[in-house]
Design a protein around this motif. Sequence first.
Motif, PDB file in Angstrom:
ATOM      1  N   ASN A 197       2.002  -0.315   3.121  1.00 24.98           N
ATOM      2  CA  ASN A 197       2.846   0.845   3.426  1.00 24.98           C
ATOM      3  C   ASN A 197       4.067   0.906   2.528  1.00 24.98           C
ATOM      4  N   VAL A 198       4.773  -0.219   2.429  1.00 28.05           N
ATOM      5  CA  VAL A 198       5.982  -0.250   1.601  1.00 28.05           C
ATOM      6  C   VAL A 198       5.621  -0.016   0.138  1.00 28.05           C
ATOM      7  N   ARG A 199       4.515  -0.578  -0.299  1.00 25.40           N
ATOM      8  CA  ARG A 199       4.077  -0.368  -1.687  1.00 25.40           C
ATOM      9  C   ARG A 199       3.860   1.115  -1.963  1.00 25.40           C
ATOM     10  N   ARG A 200       3.228   1.801  -1.013  1.00 27.71           N
ATOM     11  CA  ARG A 200       2.947   3.219  -1.203  1.00 27.71           C
ATOM     12  C   ARG A 200       4.222   4.049  -1.175  1.00 27.71           C
ATOM     13  N   TRP A 254      15.374  -2.496   7.671  1.00 24.56           N
ATOM     14  CA  TRP A 254      14.820  -1.771   6.524  1.00 24.56           C
ATOM     15  C   TRP A 254      13.335  -2.093   6.347  1.00 24.56           C
ATOM     16  N   SER A 255      12.996  -3.352   6.523  1.00 29.11           N
ATOM     17  CA  SER A 255      11.594  -3.735   6.368  1.00 29.11           C
ATOM     18  C   SER A 255      10.719  -3.011   7.383  1.00 29.11           C
ATOM     19  N   ALA A 256      11.181  -2.965   8.630  1.00 32.16           N
ATOM     20  CA  ALA A 256      10.413  -2.267   9.665  1.00 32.16           C
ATOM     21  C   ALA A 256      10.392  -0.764   9.400  1.00 32.16           C
ATOM     22  N   ALA A 257      11.520  -0.232   8.957  1.00 28.86           N
ATOM     23  CA  ALA A 257      11.639   1.216   8.758  1.00 28.86           C
ATOM     24  C   ALA A 257      10.786   1.702   7.594  1.00 28.86           C
ATOM     25  N   SER A 258      10.794   0.968   6.496  1.00 30.23           N
ATOM     26  CA  SER A 258      10.017   1.407   5.330  1.00 30.23           C
ATOM     27  C   SER A 258       8.524   1.296   5.607  1.00 30.23           C
ATOM     28  N   MET A 259       8.129   0.281   6.373  1.00 29.52           N
ATOM     29  CA  MET A 259       6.726   0.179   6.776  1.00 29.52           C
ATOM     30  C   MET A 259       6.341   1.326   7.690  1.00 29.52           C
ATOM     31  N   GLU A 260       7.230   1.618   8.636  1.00 31.45           N
ATOM     32  CA  GLU A 260       6.945   2.686   9.599  1.00 31.45           C
ATOM     33  C   GLU A 260       6.838   4.037   8.905  1.00 31.45           C
ATOM     34  N   LEU A 261       7.689   4.272   7.919  1.00 33.76           N
ATOM     35  CA  LEU A 261       7.618   5.532   7.177  1.00 33.76           C
ATOM     36  C   LEU A 261       6.256   5.662   6.490  1.00 33.76           C
ATOM     37  N   GLY A 262       5.785   4.578   5.921  1.00 25.93           N
ATOM     38  CA  GLY A 262       4.478   4.596   5.281  1.00 25.93           C
ATOM     39  C   GLY A 262       3.339   4.793   6.275  1.00 25.93           C
ATOM     40  N   ALA A 263       3.513   4.239   7.460  1.00 23.78           N
ATOM     41  CA  ALA A 263       2.445   4.310   8.468  1.00 23.78           C
ATOM     42  C   ALA A 263       2.378   5.679   9.144  1.00 23.78           C
ATOM     43  N   LEU A 264       3.532   6.326   9.315  1.00 28.60           N
ATOM     44  CA  LEU A 264       3.566   7.565  10.100  1.00 28.60           C
ATOM     45  C   LEU A 264       3.702   8.827   9.261  1.00 28.60           C
TER      46      LEU A 264
END
Length: 302
Positions: free
Chosen positions: A141-144, A182-192
Amino acid sequence: MADVAVVRADVLAWFDVHARDLPWRAPDRTPWGVLVSEVMLQQTPVVRVEPAWRAWLERWPTPGDLAAAPTSDVLRAWDRLGYPRRALRLQECARTVVERHGGVLPDDEATLLALPGVGPYTAAAVRAFAFGRRSVVLDTNVRRVLARLVAGEALPAPAQTAAETRLAAAWVPDDDATAARWSAASMELGALVCTARSPRCDACPVADRCRWLAAGRPGDLHAHRRRTQAWTGTDRQARGRVMALLRDALGPVPHDAVAAVWPDATQLARCLDALVADGLVARDDAPGDAPDPDAATYRLPH
DNA sequence: AACACGGGGCC
DNA sequence: GGCCCAGTGTT
């Protein structure tokens, strides 16, 4: 650089509103529960992990509980989450935590990384999500998100690069608490929102600063290099059939019954040998001096 | 660097 | 039917 701070702040504010109520984020979660969630989420979607995680933690709340369980129970509880070697390694991990760390999950990244089934992603994720410490959590997710936002590309390269790691590290805030968020947020942005298939750019908090969107959402540069993993007729499918059979079996399964789930005897024999070598299957030879593969029985290991 | 490793759901 | 999913371990 000021731009980075502004974009980050917008993503964090978005996360405050839109973060999912996942059980491994609840206040009463334990570090071990976080690790279990991360292992389950290695290549298995959240919707399938959530019920499995609840049942798993209720049954085996601590590393000591999982360490003491019969492996056959562990593999059955893993059910169809996929890649059952992860279940095996999770139990090895529990046993290592008991033997090496007194049953308490370590909080530094190098020690976490040394645990079975824990790679760079999981070590960083546990460090951040279980212990609230700064780490570079770089998942798909973060990579994307960074590929689109910063590099202006539809998708990241098939293999993670050193440049990506440096970029991701530069985006992680300095202080522990904000870094973990930030780690949780950037992953969540990628997931949602910033999803692989159909990104919802209209709902993105940083759409106005996204280089990919600004460029008109160009196609995937690496499309010609991606190769989808085959499935039908592969060893992986054969192994899956065998594991499903043994999970559902009440006792040892005769070779003939195993053979019934796969038409290619040569391929099946190779897969059974591999499953036994992997520790996912136990083979019991029939009494007698010359072991005959066709007379053996198969079961999940104890 | 490339491969093997499950399974399900979506377009 | 191809693609994707909070990756890891081995060669």
